[in-house]
Enzyme design. Structure first.
Site: not given
Length: 519
Positions: A302-303
């Site tokens: 994520a991110s």
């Protein structure tokens, strides 16, 4: 895989203890169990303490046993989000955070006292996905209806006898009784010891002894696990997280090597420093120009973790990998009220209009500083989103629909074009072979170039509760959650811990405890 091919191995006796990993790894472990069963060898599970993750693995075994005193807690799943806005308000700390993306919840835990509508929507969707998947897979394995599985969970069953009666476990036995059963099944005399080898010892068995290596074509595995930072900090342990400068060295060496036909980048990260993520993205893109690169995502990408993955030519996620969170967060703490309460003062002399942008923590942003700060964060988000659109061959408008800091499961990410396939490391290797024009029936040697890193270190350990210590602690905290000297592309650590189950520890509560203990 080794045990399936090893003629010395008759089967596997799997002790299932409480798991600390996330659902992505649990999904892959379960798949390996089912694949092992295809070898015709037995795999028997034993679970003295069992929650949803442990049962998800255990029910994939041919048989599952538990002792009479076993603790089974199949009561359903929860996700929690904690908020420090009220605590900071009481002690005189004002978080000034810029987060771009309406679902980007990493700043919420600092600023808010309760959950936002967007965060609730996202967490609810993730929880529904994970719980629904669990119900479906367990129902399929046990030959029951999904509704019956859900009713059993809602009945709050804890009696081990009922678990046996309703075929959730094979039988009630102590460990020694299971061992005796296996001895009898294998034709070993009662007075003889069951020949066994534990996992740690067997993992050291060289694959070449079973004829599983030595193949001409080689595929490299590069692992990237933990929170992302650009360089190793003063509080970092040697194995802490993903250090960009170290990973870049590894990537460059593989790019320059003619030994490897393809690369699988195994990612398990909630993100971190945005600059570090972008530098690694560039190196992975350059690597992909010389040979196929496939991203394989474990519990979470994520991110900043997804930032790395999107540089690959193809992305493979587990069904429940936490994916996306395309957004950024940055900020500082205004400690003015705290300093006033405890009688501390700090004066700053500066040159340059914005010299005190993040240096002056004893006051809030001035209007022109707040404007520059917001523009800087928006610029970083635009870069992230646009590169994601380019990498995934999507229009910017289409990427914006699935960005905004939202986290998806691997399954949902697939339907939205953020990943290319659902599966584990084995599928990623198969895709790498295909893109390297290696026939699928030809064996390859998979070469591990780096081992998994440890979880995010507790950077605040050893820092006292003195005023100077609190000042340094806050800066370290801000560097971890909303960097005081750079923009963060990271996912909410609290949410990740609850949903993913991994040990990316967020030091916020350590900070509060340390801070309050000084008054």
């Amino acid at each position: 895989m080794k045990a399936a091919y090893d003629p010395r191995i008759s089967g596997v006796y799997l002790h299932i203890e409480p798991l600390g990993c996330g659902w992505g790894k649990v999904e892959e472990i379960r798949r390996h169990i089912l694949d092992f069963r295809k070898s015709g060898k037995f795999i028997v599970g034993y679970a003295p303490a069992c929650g949803e993750k442990e049962y998800y693995i255990g029910c994939a075994c041919q048989e599952l046993y538990a002792p009479p005193s076993a603790y089974f807690a199949l009561y359903g799943l929860t996700v929690q989000a904690s908020f420090l806005g009220g605590v900071f308000e009481k002690v005189g700390i004002e978080p000034q955070v810029q987060r771009i993306g309406k679902y980007k919840s990493a700043g919420d835990q600092l600023m808010r006292k309760s959950i936002s509508d967007e965060n609730r929507e996202m967490l609810t969707a993730l929880l529904d996905n994970i719980y629904g998947n669990w119900l479906e897979k367990v129902a399929l394995t046990k030959g029951k209806k999904k509704e019956d599985i859900e009713q059993f969970v809602n009945d709050g069953v804890y009696q081990i006898e009922r678990l046996k009666e309703e075929s959730w476990i094979t039988d009630i036995k102590y460990d020694d009784e299971v061992m005796s059963m296996l001895k009898e099944r294998l034709g070993i005399l009662k007075d003889k010891k069951l020949p066994e080898v534990d996992y740690r010892k067997y993992s050291k068995v060289r694959r070449w002894t079973l004829g599983l290596t030595g193949y001409k074509d080689q595929i490299a595995i590069i692992r990237a696990s933990g929170s992302i930072s650009r360089t190793r900090g003063p509080f970092s342990s040697p194995s802490s997280g993903i250090i960009a400068e170290k990973l870049i060295e590894k990537i460059r060496s593989v790019r320059e090597s003619k030994r490897f036909k393809a690369v699988v980048l195994r990612i398990d990260s909630p993100g971190g420093d945005a600059l570090a993520s972008d530098l690694m993205w560039r190196e992975i893109r350059l690597l992909a120009e010389s040979k196929p690169v496939i991203a394989s995502m474990a519990d979470v990408a994520a991110s900043g973790g997804y930032y790395m993955a999107m540089a690959a030519q193809a992305i493979v996620a587990e069904n429940l990998t936490l994916t996306g969170s395309i957004g950024v967060v940055t900020g500082k703490f205004n400690l003015g009220n705290l300093y006033e309460k405890i009688g501390f003062n700090k004066e700053t002399i500066s040159r340059g209009r914005y010299a005190e942008l993040t240096a002056a923590e004893q006051r809030p942003f001035r209007p022109e500083e707040a404007e520059l700060f917001a523009k800087s964060a928006q610029h970083a988000y635009t870069q992230f989103r646009d590169k994601a659109a380019l990498s995934r061959s999507m229009t910017v408008d289409k990427m914006e629909e699935v960005a905004q800091g939202r986290v998806w499961t691997g399954k949902d990410a697939l339907s939205r074009g953020l990943v290319d396939a659902v599966g584990g490391l084995s599928l990623a290797v198969a895709i790498a072979k295909q893109k390297a024009n290696i026939p699928q029936d030809r064996q390859v040697s998979v070469v591990e170039l780096s081992r998994p890193s440890a979880s995010l270190p507790e950077v605040l350990s050893g820092i006292g509760s003195s005023l100077a210590g609190a000042d340094r602690t806050l800066k370290e905290l801000l560097n971890d959650v909303a960097s005081s000297d750079g923009i963060q592309a990271r996912m909410d650590g609290v949410m990740f811990e609850k949903l993913g189950g991994a040990a990316y520890t967020n030091p916020l509560f350590m900070l509060i405890k340390d801070c309050l203990s000084s008054f």
